[in-house]
Design a protein around this motif. Structure first.
Motif, mmCIF file in Angstrom:
data_model
loop_
_atom_site.group_PDB
_atom_site.id
_atom_site.type_symbol
_atom_site.label_atom_id
_atom_site.label_comp_id
_atom_site.label_asym_id
_atom_site.label_seq_id
_atom_site.Cartn_x
_atom_site.Cartn_y
_atom_site.Cartn_z
ATOM 1 N N PHE A 168 -42.910 -16.819 3.384
ATOM 2 C CA PHE A 168 -44.045 -17.650 3.803
ATOM 3 C C PHE A 168 -44.404 -18.653 2.704
ATOM 4 O O PHE A 168 -44.567 -19.848 2.956
ATOM 5 N N ILE A 169 -44.496 -18.158 1.469
ATOM 6 C CA ILE A 169 -44.858 -19.032 0.349
ATOM 7 C C ILE A 169 -43.723 -20.014 0.031
ATOM 8 O O ILE A 169 -43.964 -21.198 -0.195
ATOM 9 N N GLU A 170 -42.487 -19.515 0.079
ATOM 10 C CA GLU A 170 -41.335 -20.396 -0.174
ATOM 11 C C GLU A 170 -41.327 -21.569 0.812
ATOM 12 O O GLU A 170 -41.118 -22.720 0.429
ATOM 13 N N MET A 203 -40.463 -29.847 8.777
ATOM 14 C CA MET A 203 -39.105 -29.324 8.593
ATOM 15 C C MET A 203 -39.072 -28.301 7.459
ATOM 16 O O MET A 203 -38.402 -27.274 7.552
ATOM 17 N N GLY A 204 -39.812 -28.568 6.385
ATOM 18 C CA GLY A 204 -39.880 -27.633 5.267
ATOM 19 C C GLY A 204 -40.498 -26.309 5.663
ATOM 20 O O GLY A 204 -39.983 -25.239 5.323
ATOM 21 N N ILE A 205 -41.604 -26.362 6.418
ATOM 22 C CA ILE A 205 -42.282 -25.130 6.842
ATOM 23 C C ILE A 205 -41.364 -24.275 7.701
ATOM 24 O O ILE A 205 -41.300 -23.059 7.559
ATOM 25 N N VAL A 206 -40.631 -24.926 8.614
ATOM 26 C CA VAL A 206 -39.786 -24.160 9.531
ATOM 27 C C VAL A 206 -38.531 -23.647 8.822
ATOM 28 O O VAL A 206 -38.136 -22.491 8.995
ATOM 29 N N LEU A 207 -37.906 -24.507 8.020
ATOM 30 C CA LEU A 207 -36.550 -24.209 7.529
ATOM 31 C C LEU A 207 -36.513 -23.537 6.164
ATOM 32 O O LEU A 207 -35.511 -22.919 5.815
ATOM 33 N N GLY A 208 -37.552 -23.693 5.355
ATOM 34 C CA GLY A 208 -37.494 -23.190 3.982
ATOM 35 C C GLY A 208 -36.689 -24.135 3.100
ATOM 36 O O GLY A 208 -36.209 -25.173 3.562
ATOM 37 N N ILE A 209 -36.526 -23.757 1.831
ATOM 38 C CA ILE A 209 -35.947 -24.677 0.853
ATOM 39 C C ILE A 209 -34.475 -24.987 1.153
ATOM 40 O O ILE A 209 -34.077 -26.143 1.244
ATOM 41 N N ARG A 210 -33.665 -23.924 1.337
ATOM 42 C CA ARG A 210 -32.239 -24.159 1.608
ATOM 43 C C ARG A 210 -32.051 -24.977 2.879
ATOM 44 O O ARG A 210 -31.295 -25.951 2.907
ATOM 45 N N VAL A 239 -48.553 -24.371 14.248
ATOM 46 C CA VAL A 239 -47.943 -23.241 14.973
ATOM 47 C C VAL A 239 -46.934 -22.538 14.074
ATOM 48 O O VAL A 239 -46.895 -21.307 13.985
ATOM 49 N N SER A 240 -46.128 -23.326 13.370
ATOM 50 C CA SER A 240 -45.088 -22.764 12.504
ATOM 51 C C SER A 240 -45.695 -21.970 11.345
ATOM 52 O O SER A 240 -45.194 -20.910 10.966
ATOM 53 N N LEU A 241 -46.798 -22.489 10.820
ATOM 54 C CA LEU A 241 -47.502 -21.802 9.731
ATOM 55 C C LEU A 241 -47.956 -20.415 10.188
ATOM 56 O O LEU A 241 -47.768 -19.420 9.490
ATOM 57 N N PHE A 242 -48.534 -20.358 11.392
ATOM 58 C CA PHE A 242 -48.965 -19.080 11.954
ATOM 59 C C PHE A 242 -47.780 -18.155 12.181
ATOM 60 O O PHE A 242 -47.827 -16.973 11.850
ATOM 61 N N TYR A 243 -46.710 -18.713 12.748
ATOM 62 C CA TYR A 243 -45.518 -17.891 13.006
ATOM 63 C C TYR A 243 -45.014 -17.287 11.702
ATOM 64 O O TYR A 243 -44.763 -16.080 11.619
ATOM 65 N N ASN A 244 -44.856 -18.125 10.681
ATOM 66 C CA ASN A 244 -44.345 -17.651 9.391
ATOM 67 C C ASN A 244 -45.246 -16.561 8.809
ATOM 68 O O ASN A 244 -44.775 -15.583 8.255
ATOM 69 N N TYR A 245 -46.565 -16.764 8.940
ATOM 70 C CA TYR A 245 -47.526 -15.821 8.371
ATOM 71 C C TYR A 245 -47.382 -14.442 9.002
ATOM 72 O O TYR A 245 -47.387 -13.427 8.316
ATOM 73 N N PHE A 246 -47.221 -14.430 10.338
ATOM 74 C CA PHE A 246 -47.196 -13.149 11.032
ATOM 75 C C PHE A 246 -45.809 -12.530 11.130
ATOM 76 O O PHE A 246 -45.670 -11.324 11.300
ATOM 77 N N PHE A 247 -44.743 -13.344 11.042
ATOM 78 C CA PHE A 247 -43.411 -12.820 11.335
ATOM 79 C C PHE A 247 -42.454 -12.837 10.154
ATOM 80 O O PHE A 247 -41.396 -12.243 10.224
ATOM 81 N N LEU A 248 -42.797 -13.535 9.076
ATOM 82 C CA LEU A 248 -41.892 -13.560 7.927
ATOM 83 C C LEU A 248 -42.567 -12.853 6.756
ATOM 84 O O LEU A 248 -43.780 -12.675 6.731
#
Ligand SMILES: [Zn+2]
Length: 256
Positions: free
Chosen positions: A151-153, A188-195, A137-146
């Motif tokens: 998305f790649i980060e 957690m990585g997919i949702v939050l990103g590196i920082r 779900v998070s992958l899809f969200y990131n793809y369409f909304f970020l």
């Protein structure tokens, strides 16, 4: 604002009540449909037995029918979910992302990690199916909304965090942490990103160590015994999700 916070709190307590059912029944292999019943006398529970928080208080933590004590899991999960829903609303309003899809996304993530934390706490087992579902779900969200850069980060953050825990699991030969923690770190990585995931993992280790020290101090645990780690990962995840930038600015200010 206050009215919305109250609405989200009440909504959260109702969802928390449902999460209790999910926690109990998925670990027993039952379906999540069907009426709720008492664990002891199997009496079917009516509407008045199932009002979040209030029923527990009115019934004084006992089953109405057989008077056996009800598990504290129910009001605790309901309260935590209620608070997290109120915080989610506050976060969505503050960040200016209070649209329907983002709201559902955040509330879905919060609900999923509550289930993961409680199941791991009770059974030392992470329900990886839920974690994988949330990651997709998070992958899809990131793809369409970020943006595509973010998305790649975030995908890199997910693989980085997963790899970090894989190394821990291999190095400790699966004592303490297991493959569930790897999958959870990936989410957690997919949702939050590196920082964000750096903040979350740092907080998880910090809170886990603090908790172990407290348990050792009050002699509930011997040195070297393990505690389930997912509740701490989830705590770190939620703090990083809602207050990640704040924690980072405190941390950098403390260092400089
Ligand atoms: Zn009963």
């Amino acid at each position: 604002m206050v009215l919305y916070l109250i609405i989200f709190f009440i909504l959260g307590s109702a969802v928390g009540s449902f999460l209790n059912v999910v926690i109990d029944r998925t670990t027993r292999g039952e379906t999540i449909m069907g009426r709720s019943y008492c664990d002891y006398c199997k009496a079917q529970l009516g509407t008045f037995d199932l009002v979040p928080l209030l029923s527990f208080a009115v019934l004084r933590a006992k089953c109405r029918y057989c008077k056996k004590p009800l598990s504290w899991q129910y009001p605790i999960v309901e309260t935590i979910t209620a608070i997290l829903f109120a915080v989610s609303f506050w976060y969505l309003a503050e960040s200016g992302n209070f649209d329907l899809i983002t709201s559902f996304y955040i509330l879905f993530l919060v609900s999923t990690v509550v289930v993961v934390a409680v199941v791991d706490w009770k059974f030392s087992l992470i329900p990886t199916t839920f974690v994988f579902a949330a990651a997709i779900v998070s992958l899809f969200y990131n793809y369409f909304f970020l943006s595509s850069a973010v998305f790649i980060e975030n995908i890199m953050a997910a693989f980085g965090a997963g790899l970090f825990f894989l190394i821990i699991v291999v190095a400790t030969r699966g004592r303490g942490m297991g493959q569930g923690d790897i999958v959870l770190a990936f989410l957690m990585g997919i949702v939050l990103g590196i920082r964000g995931v750096l903040v979350a993992v740092f907080l998880a280790f910090f809170l886990g160590a603090l908790f172990s020290l407290i348990l050792i101090a009050i002699r509930r645990k011997k040195f070297g015994q393990t505690v389930p780690f997912a509740p701490f990962l989830v705590a770190g995840f939620l703090i990083a999700l809602f207050w990640g930038e704040l924690v980072l600015s405190w941390y950098t200010r403390a260092l400089l």
